[in-house]
Each structure stands twice: as C-alpha cells, then as structure tokens.
Design a protein around this motif. Structure first.
Motif, PDB file in Angstrom:
ATOM      1  N   GLU A  46       0.807  -1.223   0.000  1.00 49.83           N
ATOM      2  CA  GLU A  46       0.000   0.000   0.000  1.00 49.83           C
ATOM      3  C   GLU A  46       0.839   1.270   0.000  1.00 49.83           C
ATOM      4  N   ARG A  47       2.153   1.151   0.229  1.00 49.84           N
ATOM      5  CA  ARG A  47       2.994   2.347   0.299  1.00 49.84           C
ATOM      6  C   ARG A  47       4.351   2.040  -0.316  1.00 49.84           C
ATOM      7  N   PRO A  48       4.632   2.562  -1.518  1.00 48.25           N
ATOM      8  CA  PRO A  48       5.915   2.253  -2.152  1.00 48.25           C
ATOM      9  C   PRO A  48       7.091   2.841  -1.372  1.00 48.25           C
ATOM     10  N   PHE A  86       5.261   5.201  -8.564  1.00 45.52           N
ATOM     11  CA  PHE A  86       4.412   4.737  -7.461  1.00 45.52           C
ATOM     12  C   PHE A  86       3.757   3.388  -7.756  1.00 45.52           C
ATOM     13  N   GLN A  87       3.869   2.925  -8.976  1.00 40.12           N
ATOM     14  CA  GLN A  87       3.327   1.601  -9.316  1.00 40.12           C
ATOM     15  C   GLN A  87       4.221   0.477  -8.811  1.00 40.12           C
ATOM     16  N   HIS A  88       5.437   0.801  -8.402  1.00 38.24           N
ATOM     17  CA  HIS A  88       6.412  -0.224  -8.005  1.00 38.24           C
ATOM     18  C   HIS A  88       6.617  -0.197  -6.489  1.00 38.24           C
ATOM     19  N   PRO A  89       6.740  -1.370  -5.876  1.00 37.28           N
ATOM     20  CA  PRO A  89       6.955  -1.429  -4.420  1.00 37.28           C
ATOM     21  C   PRO A  89       8.281  -0.816  -3.974  1.00 37.28           C
ATOM     22  N   LEU A  90       9.300  -0.882  -4.842  1.00 38.41           N
ATOM     23  CA  LEU A  90      10.626  -0.376  -4.489  1.00 38.41           C
ATOM     24  C   LEU A  90      11.195   0.438  -5.643  1.00 38.41           C
TER      25      LEU A  90
END
Length: 520
Positions: free
Chosen positions: A228-230, A347-351
């Motif tokens: 829910e939060r990159p 923001f589409q990627h976790p990291l």
C-alpha cells in the motif's frame, strides 16, 4: 559596548517617554517621531539599527510605512507595534518580513527583549554557545579514555557534529579551532578502535558489531516494502552525517523525519566497494568470487558500479522478494530533470532506487577545479555548498513530487569523506591503485604507523589480485603520497576531501526514514 540607534514612530510618542528613557538608560539611542512620513525620510537620511513602527497612525499607516522603508532599506529590522490583533494585519506584516510583532499595551521588559533578540542575538548566542561547549568539552575528551562501543562512537560523532554546527552558526572561529583539535583526537582513537575490532566484526558471529554496508538493505529497507505504500531508497553518494544535518531543515518542509540512524561503511570506504556491498548484500571478496561478471576490480578501467541493479535483483531474490523495482542513477542535471517527470509512474512499483552522484562529483571536483577550491576551502563551506546545490537541484524537486503522495522514503549513502591534511609516504609499482586514502598491491613500501596495514586481506573479505597482495588504509587526516614529485603532489591534494580510509566522517554515515507530510 556598542551603542545601537533606534527610530521609534508612533502618533502617541509622548506617552512612550517612560519606555524611551528605560531603553536610553540601557545604552540605546532613541530617535522619536510622531508620523510615518518623518520615519521614511529619516530612514533615508540616517543609519538606524532597528525601527519601532506603530501600525495605526494618521496619514500613512504603519503597513504603508513598512513597505516604503523595506523598499529603500530591505535589511533594516522593523518591529510592528499595534493594538489591532486581527489576523490579516499580522499576516501582512509578517509577509513584509518584520523582525517582531508587539501588541499594546507595552511593558519595558517586552520592548527590551525584542531589542536584544534583534540586535544582541548574535553576541548572546555566541556567548551561550561558547559556554555550553566549554562545559561539554571535558566530557567529550574524557569519553576518549573509555573503551567505547560502536554505538558509543556513533553517538560521540553525532555530538561532535552537533557542536561543529552550533559553533559554525555562532561564528566563533577560536572555539571552532578547539573543536577541530578535539575531532582530530577523536579520529586518532577511532582508528585504533577500528583496527582492534573490524576483523572481528566480519568473522565472529558472536561479537557485538554495528550495522555494515552489506546488511543495510536486508536489515533496514526490505522490511519497509509494503504493497500500500511504495518505498523510495535514495542513495546520495558521499553524503556525510554533517551534510545531512544541513539538508534536514529543507527536507523537513515536505517530510516527517521518523527515524535518524547511522551505520558503518565497510572498508575501503569507496563507491566501488561500499556501494556495491549495499546493493549485493555481500562483502567484496564474495562478490568477486560468486559474481565475477559483475565485479570490477580497481585494476580495470571499466566503471566499478555499472551493475548495481543486477546486484540488487539477485539480493531481492535471495530474500524471497521477487518484486518489480525501478533503478535510476543520476549523474548530471539533465538526468535529474528527466526523472522529475517520471516520479508519478514510479508509485506503481513497491521499491524505487535512486542513486544520486552529485556529492561524489563535488568532492572529486574539489581536487580538480580551481573554482571549487575557492568555494569549498573548509568544512563549513563544504556543507554550505552542498546545501546550496540541494536547494537548486532536481533531487529536491524529485523529493517534493514524492511527498505529494503516500510513500516511505529512505535517504542514505555509501560512505563519507574527510578533509586530508597530512601526507604519508608510500611506494608501490604501477599496479597499485590511485586512491589517496587506501592502497592495495603486491609491493607496498610503507614506513610509519599512521595506517592500517592488512597483510591478510581475506580476513577482511577483500579480493586479492595476487597471493602477495596487501591493503593499506590511511587513518585520521593522512593521505598517501609517492616520493616522486612529492612536494607538488602534497600541495595539490592537501585540504581536499577524500575517501577510502578510516575516519569518523568516512565510516559513520546516515540512514534516514521519512514519511510524506502533504500526501493526498
């Protein structure tokens, strides 16, 4: 004692005679006027140190007078005095850069406090800072005599940085020189601590050890990856702890600093070793052995950090995190500007990993460019130029863009730098690397003890090009110099910022955890 001159404009100035006498008895020269026009005229004709200005006067209002005074004397401190407590009046006065805002009825102590805050602030701060540091000086010096842990050394370094910044702001050069001597003593003791303990940290699983470069992602970053939060990991190359502290107020406008921590950079404290260790999660000899196609040694001309994303991908898989991530290395302003427009898509990627190379380029430019030599001749100027760059850099715009949405931001670095002052003679053949703070090779000629000479590199997990390869690390503020053209070499590199060796500044580096303040 210096006498200050004050202009006081108020249509009821006669009623303020007791206050004027109170200030005059304390050494201030007061020029009273009863209207705004006279105040403007006098400000143009004479020098005043501060202006007291009534907001509600017949004719020109206090705000109108304030605007005209600031037009001709923008740096003249003005104290607005008013009976009116309406918020819009306060906001307009503050927006016009007043020095203080007082509400009638006034009392003498209130006026004196405002005057001292404006006119005597620097002197009072200087005196108080000096007194406080003098009281702390003995405590810090006594600490060197103890057998400090790695946590205690980190805290001691933070304390030294705190006082360095305090004395810097107060402008006390004499005390700054005392602190510089204390830092030198601290680094001499810190080097002994590292030489005694570094090998144990790498080989003894039961010894108390700090967080090291190759552990930083697993221990500090991977646990933050939540759907829910990159996470944005920003590695600002070569960022010292004191440099972070001057950037912190700027960053804090957009982010909440939730945690400020430090970790220890591995040896050598260079980009090729320490930053590769961060992304691979491995020590140098393991990288060279297990991934020879990704490891680039000092003897090769190819860039040593061209495979950070590949190292990162392998480390993620080892830790059962086969996630999609982005990796961007920013080497110049144009690349930074390009990344600003890409931030919403990240923001589409976790990291998301951003490696920013400017501070490293600045420290190397310090040795190459005469202009940078002039701009950053000492520690204070080095911090100042770093802050100035940051304020006008694409990196700040990138951070602003990230702050607009929910994100976890981690700012860190791979190592710091130290201003080198004292040369140390060393002899080596052509295969010896060029770094000024560490050397490795098979025929190192060394005389003296101002270094950490590693005759068994495998114990420090360092690659060996030859069976007889040894490593030498400079300590304190020494730098290696060859006997050939010795004087030219020393004069060229003395007082430049270098890395690769053992010092508080190079090894104890920041890792900062931020959350967005203005997230939608």
């Amino acid at each position: 004692m210096q006498r200050y001159s004050i202009l006081w404009a108020d249509d009821e100035i006669d009623l303020l005679k007791p206050h004027i006498m109170f200030l005059e008895q304390r050494g201030y020269d007061i020029t009273p006027v009863n209207n705004g026009s006279d105040a403007i005229e006098l400000c143009q004709e004479k020098h005043f140190d501060v202006v007291f200005l009534d907001e509600n006067m017949p004719g020109l209002s206090g705000l109108e007078v304030l605007t005209q005074i600031k037009t001709s004397r923008p740096n003249l401190p003005v104290v607005m005095i008013t009976k009116n407590e309406e918020e819009h009046i306060m906001e307009e006065a503050i927006g016009s850069q007043i020095a203080d805002y007082l509400i009638k009825p006034l009392n003498p102590s209130q006026i004196l406090l405002s005057v001292k805050k404006i006119l005597d602030n620097k002197r009072l701060v200087l005196e108080k800072t000096n007194l406080n540091y003098q009281q702390e000086f003995r405590k810090i010096s006594m600490a060197f005599m103890d057998d400090l842990t790695h946590q205690a050394w980190a805290e001691l370094y933070k304390k030294l940085v705190f006082w360095e910044l305090q004395l810097d702001m107060a402008g006390n050069e004499e005390m700054a020189e005392v602190l510089e001597t204390q830092k030198t003593e601290a680094n001499a003791n810190f080097a002994k601590f590292i030489i005694r303990n570094y090998e144990k940290w790498l080989n003894d699983p039961n010894t108390d050890k700090p967080l090291l470069s190759h552990q930083i992602l697993k221990r500090k970053v991977f646990g933050e990856i939540k759907s829910e939060r990159p996470v944005f990991l920003i590695v600002i190359d070569n960022l010292r702890y004191d440099q972070w502290k001057v950037l912190e107020p700027v960053v804090s406008e957009f982010f909440t600093v939730e945690e400020e921590d430090t970790y220890y950079s591995i040896l050598p404290t260079t980009t090729g070793y320490a930053r590769n260790a961060i992304f691979s999660g491995m020590l140098p000899s393991d990288m060279a052995k297990l991934f020879p196609e990704l490891w680039v040694g000092d003897e090769e001309e190819e860039g040593k950090n061209n495979f950070e994303d590949a190292f990162l991908e392998k480390q993620l898989r080892r830790n059962n995190l086969p996630i999609k991530f982005t990796y961007h290395k920013i080497k110049n302003v144009d690349e930074g500007r390009e990344l600003i427009n890409m931030v919403p898509n990240l923001f589409q990627h976790p990291l998301n990993v951003i490696v920013y190379n400017f501070v490293d380029m600045l420290s190397h430019a310090r040795t190459d460019m005469a202009m940078i030599r002039e701009l950053a001749p000492d520690e204070s100027a080095y911090r100042s130029i770093t802050r100035s760059w940051f304020l006008h850099s694409p990196l700040l715009d990138i951070l602003k863009s990230i702050s607009e949405r929910k994100a976890r931001v981690i700012i860190t670095t791979d190592h710091g730098t130290i201003r080198v002052k004292r040369p140390f003679k060393i002899v080596g053949d052509r295969s010896v690397n060029t770094n000024l703070r560490y050397k490795h090779g098979k025929n190192l000629g060394i005389e003296g003890d101002k270094l950490y000479h590693v005759t068994r590199p495998e114990k420090l997990f360092l690659p060996k090009a030859n069976v007889s390869t040894t490593y030498a690390f400079a300590i304190e503020d020494y730098f290696f110099a060859y006997p050939n053209n010795y004087n030219y070499y020393v004069n060229f590199y003395r007082d430049t910022f270098q890395h690769g060796g053992i010092s508080l500044e190079e090894m104890i580096v920041p890792v900062i955890f931020l959350s967005s303040k203005n997230a939608r």
